[in-house]
Design a protein around this motif. Structure first.
Motif, PDB file in Angstrom:
ATOM      1  N   LYS A 162       0.831  -1.210   0.000  1.00  0.00           N
ATOM      2  CA  LYS A 162       0.000   0.000   0.000  1.00  0.00           C
ATOM      3  C   LYS A 162       0.866   1.261   0.000  1.00  0.00           C
ATOM      4  O   LYS A 162       0.435   2.322  -0.465  1.00  0.00           O
ATOM      5  CB  LYS A 162      -0.935   0.014   1.208  1.00  0.00           C
ATOM      6  CG  LYS A 162      -0.264   0.330   2.541  1.00  0.00           C
ATOM      7  CD  LYS A 162      -1.257   0.447   3.674  1.00  0.00           C
ATOM      8  CE  LYS A 162      -0.553   0.868   4.981  1.00  0.00           C
ATOM      9  NZ  LYS A 162      -1.508   1.020   6.101  1.00  0.00           N
ATOM     10  N   TYR A 163       2.117   1.147   0.489  1.00  0.00           N
ATOM     11  CA  TYR A 163       2.992   2.312   0.543  1.00  0.00           C
ATOM     12  C   TYR A 163       3.431   2.762  -0.850  1.00  0.00           C
ATOM     13  O   TYR A 163       3.830   3.911  -1.038  1.00  0.00           O
ATOM     14  CB  TYR A 163       4.209   2.026   1.425  1.00  0.00           C
ATOM     15  CG  TYR A 163       3.853   1.933   2.891  1.00  0.00           C
ATOM     16  CD1 TYR A 163       3.626   3.091   3.635  1.00  0.00           C
ATOM     17  CD2 TYR A 163       3.724   0.707   3.529  1.00  0.00           C
ATOM     18  CE1 TYR A 163       3.284   3.018   4.986  1.00  0.00           C
ATOM     19  CE2 TYR A 163       3.383   0.619   4.870  1.00  0.00           C
ATOM     20  CZ  TYR A 163       3.159   1.782   5.588  1.00  0.00           C
ATOM     21  OH  TYR A 163       2.814   1.710   6.912  1.00  0.00           O
ATOM     22  N   HIS A 223       0.624   5.103  -1.847  1.00  0.00           N
ATOM     23  CA  HIS A 223       0.764   6.365  -1.122  1.00  0.00           C
ATOM     24  C   HIS A 223       1.907   7.213  -1.703  1.00  0.00           C
ATOM     25  O   HIS A 223       1.800   8.442  -1.777  1.00  0.00           O
ATOM     26  CB  HIS A 223       1.031   6.093   0.367  1.00  0.00           C
ATOM     27  CG  HIS A 223      -0.113   5.419   1.051  1.00  0.00           C
ATOM     28  ND1 HIS A 223      -0.003   4.829   2.301  1.00  0.00           N
ATOM     29  CD2 HIS A 223      -1.402   5.224   0.670  1.00  0.00           C
ATOM     30  CE1 HIS A 223      -1.164   4.311   2.642  1.00  0.00           C
ATOM     31  NE2 HIS A 223      -2.020   4.535   1.670  1.00  0.00           N
ATOM     32  N   GLN A 234       0.732   8.853  -4.883  1.00  0.00           N
ATOM     33  CA  GLN A 234      -0.277   9.872  -4.571  1.00  0.00           C
ATOM     34  C   GLN A 234       0.383  11.167  -4.091  1.00  0.00           C
ATOM     35  O   GLN A 234      -0.065  12.262  -4.428  1.00  0.00           O
ATOM     36  CB  GLN A 234      -1.241   9.337  -3.497  1.00  0.00           C
ATOM     37  CG  GLN A 234      -2.227   8.306  -4.022  1.00  0.00           C
ATOM     38  CD  GLN A 234      -3.079   7.703  -2.914  1.00  0.00           C
ATOM     39  OE1 GLN A 234      -2.733   7.788  -1.726  1.00  0.00           O
ATOM     40  NE2 GLN A 234      -4.199   7.101  -3.295  1.00  0.00           N
ATOM     41  N   ARG A 235       1.428  11.048  -3.292  1.00  0.00           N
ATOM     42  CA  ARG A 235       2.119  12.226  -2.767  1.00  0.00           C
ATOM     43  C   ARG A 235       2.975  12.925  -3.816  1.00  0.00           C
ATOM     44  O   ARG A 235       3.098  14.144  -3.833  1.00  0.00           O
ATOM     45  CB  ARG A 235       3.018  11.845  -1.580  1.00  0.00           C
ATOM     46  CG  ARG A 235       2.321  11.711  -0.259  1.00  0.00           C
ATOM     47  CD  ARG A 235       3.331  11.677   0.888  1.00  0.00           C
ATOM     48  NE  ARG A 235       4.334  10.646   0.717  1.00  0.00           N
ATOM     49  CZ  ARG A 235       4.185   9.385   1.126  1.00  0.00           C
ATOM     50  NH1 ARG A 235       3.079   9.016   1.731  1.00  0.00           N
ATOM     51  NH2 ARG A 235       5.149   8.503   0.927  1.00  0.00           N
TER      52      ARG A 235
END
Length: 720
Positions: free
Chosen positions: A295-296, A299, A302-303
């Motif tokens: 999941k990282y 993330h 997304q960032r």
């Protein structure tokens, strides 16, 4: 009067018949008959001496496999094993803005290693080997066996007899495989595209043989700045150049010796980086273990958005050297490569990356020199020494791969003649090519001297690595569909999963095309020009000989001429034709007006797969002579002309007398020119480019290893 031997249009009448049920070509063993000298085809005899067979890897015991696995550490995995030297610095080129990004990048590294080297190569691609040989040309050779896509005829009865060809009948294939096979065989464009894709990937891998030593050695040597701040970047580059020259000078010792020498060093390296990684994880941040959660990755993107996509060009460097697992397969075996990767390399580098990420969570400002900054003080100098040694060894993977690929391409008529030396009596795939070795050395020195830092070299490296991996994905998909006949679901998933990931990385690497990314494409363009030109003329020359080969009637006439002066002894005429005698023979008779009492037409047709090992095996010859009427000469399908014999002379005595009188080796010195009405481009390719390479690469007489006083070179011009 005995009838001259009749052959069918495909030349297979007397050499073997094709089994209509299986489609597998079989050659009958000659049956002995009274009053005749029994012999065997020399190529058949040589083929029997080749160690192993199509299943040779399965016969290798565990002791030999572990022996090879240990050697593979020093030859195959040095490149991938030294990637921790530069991955984080190449990924965060602008510094670390958010330490949470380390979870995403570490997770990307973990799943990239698991997806591509482990799942794709270890468990799938390595199975697509060509009788133990790996690499792009091996895939092309494998596909050529199951479909007539080779630009030079290769599915002949002789090929099936000498090699381990398995020519399957399309009637026994599933409809999909049969449809793909027909499409490829009936489309000249598809054949050319497949060939061009093959030599593009091959050129990229050879280009890796230039870039790998540069980036690995420069990264390792650069660590000396930690304790020698007075050294300039130019001086560090000078040290790297001296190290590279030493590396290439030891290549002549062979993979076997180099692997044994380097194996302990790389094993020490893996133990060190794993230990340092564990130390950093425990000391700085055990929370980095959360990076195993994918999941990282989401993330992270997304960032960072576009910046995250651009950073993939650095992340992909964690799998540099992956193609060497396949390209170097001929030096080892599948099981040895799998053991080396899964048992030693994978856990070691994962621990190293997680340790560096844990360290950077506390000291993000040290990202430019992550590896050396994260080493505990007492271990700095030992690790530096081993790192430099490991970086030198990292270059070995692609250098060995380049040797193997050039040897394969030469066999398929795609590269000018170079000296291929087999360096091991145990393992047929271990080769050394002096000309290629020194060419790579000169290019490495030039690239290192010009760029001096790893930044631009890293940009170039990413493109070369992923481009080759993507082409391998396409070719293995074709193997799955046409040869393995895998289910449609797996055939679709393979390119979608692996090819999709590779395209994502490739797009990121191309973003920095102007910043060094052009380098591998430049190398590839030059190599493709050489390989394409050589193969183009090679194919046309072969077809010319096939079209103008000597007829049976001419040979019978020549043998019965009483007024033709003859020399005592035996003449051996070398030709690439598998069937028939080349047009050089009548040219020889017309110009010389004499010939030996008996002639042997020895085929030098090269064979793909593990049979490449016999390419320079010497001139062993077993005569195949059959005389029904001692007063009458007879011409046989393997190209022998026997002179009229004395009634009282035994056939064995005749052959022995010829050997006693001496053997003359006749080598055709063909000058290839474009036909008069050819276009300008064709004339440039044939008359200038090809002939320049032919004159400046290894000459044919050096390949046969025949003494000069036994060699007669016969000149002839072919207009193609």
């Amino acid at each position: 009067m005995a009838e001259p031997l009749k052959t069918s249009s495909n030349g297979a009448a007397e050499r073997g018949a094709e089994n209509p049920a299986s489609g597998t070509a079989k050659a009958p063993s000659p049956s002995p008959s009274p009053g005749r000298l029994q012999g065997f085809d020399s190529l058949h005899m040589e083929a029997e001496r080749i160690p192993g067979g199509p299943s040779h890897a399965a016969k290798v015991g565990w002791a030999t496999t572990l022996h090879l696995a240990f050697q593979s550490l020093g030859v195959v995995y040095g490149d991938m094993g030294t990637s921790p030297l530069y991955v984080f610095s190449s990924t965060f080129t602008g510094g670390i803005k958010d330490t949470n990004d380390l979870f995403g990048v570490t997770s990307l590294i973990i799943y990239t290693l698991a997806l591509l080297p482990l799942m794709k190569y270890c468990f799938i691609v390595l199975r697509a080997n060509d009788n133990g040989d790996g690499g792009t040309f091996a895939l092309y050779s494998l596909i050529s066996r199951y479909a007539r896509i080779s630009l030079i005829p290769n599915q002949q009865v002789e090929d099936a007899t000498v090699t381990h060809y398995k020519l399957e009948s399309p009637l026994n294939s599933v409809k999909r495989a049969h449809w793909i096979k027909e499409k490829m065989e009936n489309s000249p464009k598809l054949k050319i595209i497949l060939f061009l894709v093959t030599i593009l990937a091959t050129s990229m891998v050879i280009g890796d043989g230039v870039l790998t030593p540069c980036i690995s050695v420069l990264s390792a040597v650069g660590g000396i700045k930690q304790s020698a701040n007075s050294l300039t970047q130019g001086q560090i580059a000078g040290i790297a150049i001296g190290t590279l020259i030493a590396l290439f000078l030891v290549q002549r010792l062979g993979t076997d010796k180099v692997g044994y020498t380097f194996g302990p060093v790389i094993l020490t390296w893996f133990i060190l980086i794993a230990g340092i990684g564990i130390y950093n994880v425990i000391k700085h941040d055990t929370g980095i273990l959360k990076a195993f959660n994918p999941k990282y990755i989401i993330h992270y993107f997304q960032r960072n958005g576009k910046e995250g996509w651009i950073s993939l060009g650095g992340v992909v460097l964690c799998i540099t050297g992956t193609e060497a697992m396949f390209a170097d397969l001929g030096h080892f075996n599948v099981r040895a490569i799998q053991i080396g990767f899964s048992v030693v390399l994978l856990p070691s580098v994962l621990l190293a990356y997680m340790g560096q990420a844990a360290y950077l969570r506390i000291y993000p400002e040290h990202v430019a020199d992550t590896f050396y900054k994260s080493i505990p003080g007492p271990l700095y100098w030992p690790t530096f020494v081993v790192a430099v040694a490991a970086a030198i060894i990292a270059s070995q993977a692609m250098i060995s791969g380049a040797f193997a690929i050039i040897a394969q391409s030469q066999i398929l008529g795609c590269f000018p003649r170079v000296r291929v030396t087999h360096t091991s009596n145990k393992f047929h795939g271990q080769v050394y090519i002096p000309e290629i070795n020194y060419a790579l050395m000169i290019l490495c020195v030039a690239v290192t001297a010009i760029f001096q830092t790893t930044d631009k070299i890293g940009n170039a490296y990413g493109i070369a690595v992923v481009f080759v991996m993507f082409i391998t994905t396409l070719l293995v998909t074709l193997v799955m569909a046409m040869i393995w006949k895998t289910s449609l679901l797996w055939i679709a998933l393979f390119p979608i999963i692996f090819g999709g990931a590779e395209l994502m990385y490739l797009s990121s690497a191309f973003y920095k095309f102007k910043e060094g990314g052009y380098l591998p494409l430049g190398f590839a363009a030059i190599l493709m020009l050489i390989m394409g030109t050589w193969h183009y003329v090679h194919v046309h020359r072969y077809k010319y000989e096939l079209k103008n080969k000597v007829s049976n009637n001419y040979v019978v006439e020549l043998a019965t001429k009483r007024n033709l002066p003859r020399l005592p002894g035996i003449g051996v005429l070398y030709s690439e034709l598998v069937q028939g005698i080349p047009p050089i023979l009548p040219h020889l008779v017309e110009k010389q007006f004499i010939h030996q009492e008996s002639f042997y037409n020895k085929s030098t047709h090269s064979l793909a797969g593990e049979d490449a090992a016999i390419e320079e095996s010497g001139d062993a010859m077993e005569p195949y002579v059959e005389v029904q009427d001692a007063r009458l000469p007879k011409r046989f399908s393997d190209g022998i002309i026997a002179s009229p014999l004395n009634v009282c002379m035994d056939e064995t005595e005749f052959i022995q007398r010829g050997m006693d009188d001496g053997v003359v080796h006749l080598l055709g010195e063909t000058n290839v020119v474009a036909e008069q009405n050819a276009g300008l481009v064709k004339k440039i390719i044939v008359d200038y480019a090809y002939n320049f390479m032919r004159k400046n690469f290894r000459q044919p007489e050096k390949i046969t290893c025949v003494p000069h006083n036994r060699l007669l070179r016969v000149g002839m011009t072919y207009e193609i």
